[in-house]
Structure formats: C-alpha cells, structure tokens
Design an enzyme around this catalytic site. Structure first.
Site, PDB file in Angstrom:
ATOM      1  N   THR A 289       0.888   7.284  -6.294  1.00  0.00           N
ATOM      2  CA  THR A 289       0.533   6.165  -5.402  1.00  0.00           C
ATOM      3  C   THR A 289      -0.941   5.793  -5.507  1.00  0.00           C
ATOM      4  OG1 THR A 289       0.081   7.537  -3.441  1.00  0.00           O
ATOM      5  CG2 THR A 289       2.359   6.847  -3.808  1.00  0.00           C
TER       6      THR A 289
ATOM      7  N   LEU B  77      -1.038   1.383  -2.310  1.00  0.00           N
ATOM      8  CA  LEU B  77       0.178   1.037  -1.567  1.00  0.00           C
ATOM      9  C   LEU B  77       1.170   2.183  -1.774  1.00  0.00           C
ATOM     10  CD1 LEU B  77       0.672  -2.799  -2.135  1.00  0.00           C
ATOM     11  CD2 LEU B  77      -0.068  -1.612  -0.060  1.00  0.00           C
ATOM     12  N   HIS B  78       1.011   3.206  -0.935  1.00  0.00           N
ATOM     13  CA  HIS B  78       1.800   4.427  -1.110  1.00  0.00           C
ATOM     14  C   HIS B  78       3.304   4.173  -0.975  1.00  0.00           C
ATOM     15  CE1 HIS B  78      -1.919   6.768  -0.686  1.00  0.00           C
ATOM     16  NE2 HIS B  78      -2.180   6.093   0.418  1.00  0.00           N
ATOM     17  N   ASP B  79       3.710   3.753   0.219  1.00  0.00           N
ATOM     18  CA  ASP B  79       5.133   3.726   0.565  1.00  0.00           C
ATOM     19  C   ASP B  79       5.958   2.730  -0.239  1.00  0.00           C
ATOM     20  OD1 ASP B  79       4.684   5.754   2.405  1.00  0.00           O
ATOM     21  OD2 ASP B  79       4.321   4.356   4.049  1.00  0.00           O
TER      22      ASP B  79
END
Length: 312
Positions: free
Chosen positions: A194, A240-242
C-alpha cells in the site's frame, strides 16, 4: 455473475475510497457493510459507513454495527490521522439511511450460511475483531468463505503505529491471530504494497474536477489525510491503503506477492501486533496467506480513475 462481498470497515478516508471503488464496479455485489471500532469509535464508523452509501446514492445496501472494542484489549483509535470524525476533510450531511437492527457479526454469519458455500468474499479493511468473533461463534462458516482479502500488516515497511506493527493488526492482534490461523484462503495487503499506492497532486485534482459529488469528496478526504503521511514519511503523496483490497478483486494481475506463512505476535514486549511474515521461507511453518509485496502503481491509479469517475 458479480462476486459477492461483505466489506468490514472502520471508515476512515481510505476506507471510504475503497467502498466507493467497490460500488463503482459492476463485477462486485456488495451484500452489506459491517462496521467495527478502529480508526474512530464504533458510533462514528457505522455513521460514516452510512454517510458514504448516502453520498454514492446506494442506500439500499445494509449497514450493521459490529464490535465496539477489541477481543481482549482496550480500543486504540487514530484520530491523529483521520480527524475527530474519521472522515474529516469534507462535511457530509446526516444520512437518511438507518442502521440495520442486529449485530454485524450475526450478519456475517447469516450471509455465509445463506449463500452457497464458496461464493462470499470477506473484505476486512479495519481491525479483524468482527471476523474473529464470527469465527468464534460459528466455526462452520470458515469453510464456506470464498476468500478473505484484508488490509493489514507489514514486513519490509515494518510498523506505522509502533516500530513493529501496522495499525489494523495492532488494534486487535488476538483477533488477527485467530483469523490467520483459521484456515480460510487469505490475501493480505500490507504496508509493503500500500505504500506503493501513493496519490499524486495531479490525481487528486483530477478527482476534484469530476462532475459528481463523489469526486469532490475523494479529493477533500485525500487532501486531509495526505498531510499526515507526507509529514511522517516525506513522500510526495499519501498511500491509499484500503482500496488495494478492492483493486485486487478487480485486477489481481496488477499485484505480485508470495504464498507464505504469516503469524501474529500477541505477547511481544516491543513487537505486539507484528505480522511475522516468513518471506524467505526460513521456517517449516505451512503457508497460510498470499502476502502481496508490489503493485503497478500507474495502472492501479488508472483503474481508480476509471471506476471512481462513474460515481454520481
């Protein structure tokens, strides 16, 4: 047929983008959102989930409140990253859609028992409390899961909440340990991948220029949480991890990783919440997770742009 998913979430600006990405993708059928305490307390995460659905005009999708604290530990939150509301950056109106009666854990159990075995994917993008509690209450559902695609952990990038631990795992390491040991097929999006999914000023302004209300919200959210990550890591943008979890469901060819053993440290003096990833296969512990390491950043953001532009 669209792939059926349940998003377990603690919104969180990047959670919001992940939810919107799923809603903009006809390949996915979102059965519901289950809220968990994490980035902010449960009263805010379930409210934020409903606000996001209202923003997208998808109020038919049910939202259930799940666990309000980790399995055995006090709750740790991340307002220092996401703001007091969890969705700071733009003021969204109170949602008209009501919270559904019943517990989020019961919804997960009911859906996995109701739908044909092997047809429901769980997408946890917060602490794993709800998933672990569902497994405790109904062990029979583990074998009915198509896949679990989660955001959490780190190996090469170590920790973002402690020197050794990533936030989602650190908040409830006991829950994470139970989920990783359960035997369900796991795909893990750690900080290692991520942190390659970095926003850019050009992309944020492209979102802001979209004609719909969702684009402006995405730009405002990203502007807000970008300030923390740029200050912490000295990077040009914010990760933008998720949304990487949703992108995996849509385009797994964008990612590379290894099927390895991953254990969760629950008793370390300095390493509680660490994902102990056997990347180099130096133990004989059996592989239990597809641990993702890299992503094609440019193609990833092309996907984000294409899908998010479809939103109202």
């Amino acid at each position: 047929m669209a792939r059926k998913i349940i998003i377990d979430t603690d919104p969180g600006q990047d959670d919001a983008v992940a939810i919107l990405l799923a809603l903009a993708s006809p390949e996915l059928h979102v059965l519901g959102l289950t809220a968990v305490a994490g980035n902010v307390p449960l009263a805010l995460t379930e409210l934020n989930a409903r606000k996001i659905l209202e923003l997208a005009g998808r109020t038919e999708i049910p939202v259930f409140a799940g666990c309000d604290r980790p399995l055995v530990r006090p709750l740790i939150t991340a307002e220092h990253v996401h703001g007091k509301s969890g969705l700071d950056g733009i003021e969204l109106p109170a949602p008209s859609v009501a919270l559904r009666p019943g517990h989020g854990v019961d919804f997960i159990i009911d859906m996995l028992r109701r739908e044909p075995a092997g047809t429901v994917t769980l997408v946890p993008i917060g602490p794993l409390t709800n998933i672990a509690q569902a497994f405790r209450q109904a062990p029979d559902i583990v074998g009915r899961i198509q896949e679990i695609v989660l955001m959490g952990g780190a190996y090469f990038e170590v920790g973002n909440i402690t020197p050794a631990a990533e936030f989602n795992i650190f908040v409830d390491p006991e829950a994470a340990a139970e989920v990783f040991a359960a035997g369900a097929p796991l795909v893990v999006m750690p900080l290692d991948v991520t942190h390659e999914a970095l926003t850019s000023r050009d992309w944020i302004e492209r979102m802001r220029a979209l004609p719909g209300r969702c684009g402006r919200a995405i730009a405002s959210w990203t502007d807000f949480f970008e300030r923390f990550d740029k200050g912490k890591y000295g990077s040009e943008g914010a990760p933008l991890h998720d949304p990487c979890t949703i992108a995996w469901l849509l385009r797994p060819d964008l990612f590379t990783g290894r099927h390895i053993n991953v254990e969760i440290e629950t008793a370390g003096r300095f390493t509680t919440g660490m994902t102990v990833a056997d990347w180099w296969h130096v133990t004989d512990r059996p592989a239990n997770a597809n641990f993702i390491r890299h992503v094609d950043r440019d193609r990833l953001f092309t996907l984000f742009t294409d899908r998010l532009a479809r939103l109202p």
